[in-house]
Design a protein around this motif. Structure first.
Motif, mmCIF file in Angstrom:
data_model
loop_
_atom_site.group_PDB
_atom_site.id
_atom_site.type_symbol
_atom_site.label_atom_id
_atom_site.label_comp_id
_atom_site.label_asym_id
_atom_site.label_seq_id
_atom_site.Cartn_x
_atom_site.Cartn_y
_atom_site.Cartn_z
ATOM 1 N N ARG A 161 -14.136 -1.770 15.391
ATOM 2 C CA ARG A 161 -13.473 -0.861 14.478
ATOM 3 C C ARG A 161 -13.703 0.566 14.952
ATOM 4 N NH1 ARG A 161 -10.950 -4.425 13.187
ATOM 5 N NH2 ARG A 161 -10.516 -5.353 11.157
ATOM 6 N N ASN A 162 -12.578 1.261 15.237
ATOM 7 C CA ASN A 162 -12.646 2.658 15.689
ATOM 8 C C ASN A 162 -13.568 2.813 16.904
ATOM 9 O OD1 ASN A 162 -10.976 3.429 13.485
ATOM 10 N ND2 ASN A 162 -12.783 3.507 12.149
ATOM 11 N N THR A 205 -16.424 -4.165 5.121
ATOM 12 C CA THR A 205 -16.713 -2.976 4.313
ATOM 13 C C THR A 205 -17.337 -3.319 2.960
ATOM 14 O OG1 THR A 205 -14.492 -2.958 3.327
ATOM 15 C CG2 THR A 205 -14.776 -1.765 5.391
ATOM 16 N N ARG A 260 -5.794 -3.715 4.295
ATOM 17 C CA ARG A 260 -5.803 -2.251 4.308
ATOM 18 C C ARG A 260 -7.186 -1.724 3.916
ATOM 19 N NH1 ARG A 260 -1.763 1.765 3.679
ATOM 20 N NH2 ARG A 260 -2.502 3.662 2.657
ATOM 21 N N GLU A 261 -7.800 -2.364 2.914
ATOM 22 C CA GLU A 261 -9.147 -1.969 2.503
ATOM 23 C C GLU A 261 -10.143 -2.136 3.640
ATOM 24 O OE1 GLU A 261 -9.379 -2.741 -2.317
ATOM 25 O OE2 GLU A 261 -9.827 -4.403 -0.965
ATOM 26 N N SER A 263 -9.454 -2.247 6.932
ATOM 27 C CA SER A 263 -9.162 -1.401 8.090
ATOM 28 C C SER A 263 -9.451 0.077 7.828
ATOM 29 C CB SER A 263 -7.695 -1.572 8.514
ATOM 30 O OG SER A 263 -6.819 -1.140 7.485
ATOM 31 N N ARG A 264 -9.311 0.501 6.571
ATOM 32 C CA ARG A 264 -9.507 1.914 6.245
ATOM 33 C C ARG A 264 -10.848 2.214 5.592
ATOM 34 N NH1 ARG A 264 -3.861 4.866 4.576
ATOM 35 N NH2 ARG A 264 -2.613 4.055 6.297
#
Length: 390
Positions: A161-162, A205, A260-261, A263-264
């Motif tokens: 991730r990132n 997350t 979305r939750e 990934s963000r």
């Protein structure tokens, strides 16, 4: 009250008797092979399997029978009728959709799309309200099974991730769910049919316990609204259209909302700067006996600072018979935990940590749609033919 009691007894007897049906064991075999593949992944990541394959299948079957009783009671109370031809069409469409992505095998997509096609073109002719009702009840059962059993198969994983490797959990669970339903042409007595329900998700997350609660809550709300729409659509063409579109669009919205939750959102299973963070403690390991849990950070062991995997390996190579450990607990702060074994000595803690060095991590990648894999293979074969022709 008497009627409900009789319905429950009838559902209990019918669902339990389903274990004698060949179809039930076919579904069990399918689930067995799903867990077989899952165990291979567990052994690759954890070097061992969390639970014997047999126990996974047995526990899934037990929860599936429980879910089937719940579903049967609801279906019989609402007197929902099944037309086998309707579900043949839905099943075939679901298989086609699954080529694009496995999640489309879910009947909320096939049922909603077939219902919409039937309403617009008049073919195939199906009973829209009953199809949507059964889809809703099955998802209601699924939401109950997710909250009760969804995280029992969690596997610690690492994902990118990132441009950073972070820890998390993959959750995958399957249930054979036999349920009673009225079938057209078979009088007023409910018959038994079998559904295979599944749950697949990952948590980067959020903690798995929180993730399954949120997912189950959204699924239950979705199923409740769909069941409401299906019931009022009996006397309303408009609500047949609304229910059909809601079936696949709302389900997809739930999936994309969760993605979305993830990934963000901010990953919570990242390496710690002042110790090593625990991602998972094996059920029968020393760490579990010391009540170490996901998110705990080991600061020191027997006075030695623990800042990396190598530090932990160095201390444990001494095979101490006593451990005094300083641990940062996310709820209680820094706590001291102790463990002793003068007979066998302590060779390892039985924990899975989040490494600071990416070389130690087995990184999982999100799977590609099957149709994309097929296209890639065809393109690769065509390139090979062109190369040979040259």
């Amino acid at each position: 009250m008497f009627e409900l009691k009789e319905i429950f007894k009838s559902s209990l007897y019918t669902v339990l008797s389903s274990v004698k049906l060949p179809l039930y064991w076919i579904v069990i075999i399918i689930i067995f092979f799903q867990y077989y593949k899952q165990n291979k992944i567990e052994k690759t990541i954890l070097k061992q399997s969390k639970q014997p394959l047999f126990l996974k299948v047995v526990s899934s079957a037990a929860f599936g029978l429980f879910g089937g009783i719940i579903g049967s009671v609801i279906i019989i109370l609402l007197r929902i009728t099944l037309n086998p031809k309707d579900f043949e069409m839905i099943f075939l469409l679901a298989l086609v959709l699954a080529l694009f992505h496995p999640r489309f095998l879910c009947f909320s997509y096939g049922g909603g799309i077939i219902s919409l096609i039937s309403l617009i073109f008049g073919y195939p002719h199906i009973n829209v309200e009953n199809v949507l009702s059964i889809v809703a009840v099955l998802h209601m059962v699924e939401s109950v099974l997710v909250i009760l059993d969804g995280q029992s198969s969690k596997i610690p994983i690492f994902m990118e991730r990132n441009d950073q490797i972070v820890g998390g959990f993959s959750m995958s669970r399957f249930w054979p769910v036999p349920f009673s339903v009225f079938v057209n042409g078979y009088g007023n007595f409910p018959l038994i049919t079998i559904a295979a329900l599944g749950y697949g998700d990952y948590a980067l997350t959020k903690y798995p316990s929180q993730k399954v609660k949120e997912t189950a809550g959204r699924l239950f709300l979705f199923s409740f609204i769909l069941l409401f729409l299906s019931q009022i659509s009996k006397n309303s063409l408009l609500f047949k259209y609304i229910g059909s579109v809601f079936s696949f669009s709302a389900h997809e919205f739930i999936i994309q909302w969760g993605r979305r939750e993830e990934s963000r959102g901010i990953p919570i299973f990242k390496p710690s700067e002042f110790g090593i963070k625990i991602l998972y403690a094996f059920p029968k390991g020393i760490g579990k006996k010391m009540k170490l849990k996901t998110g705990d950070v080991i600061i020191s062991i027997n006075g030695h600072k623990i800042l990396s995997r190598d530090d932990l390996t160095r201390v444990m190579s001494l095979c101490p018979n006593y451990i005094r450990m300083e641990v940062f607990d996310r709820k209680r702060g820094v706590v001291v935990k102790e463990y002793k074994d003068y007979k066998n000595r302590i060779k390892n803690l039985g924990i899975f940590i989040i490494p600071k060095d990416p070389e130690y991590a087995f990184v999982m990648e999100e799977g590609e749609p099957r149709i994309k894999k097929i296209i890639k293979k065809l393109i690769l074969k065509e390139k090979e033919r062109e190369y040979l022709r040259r």
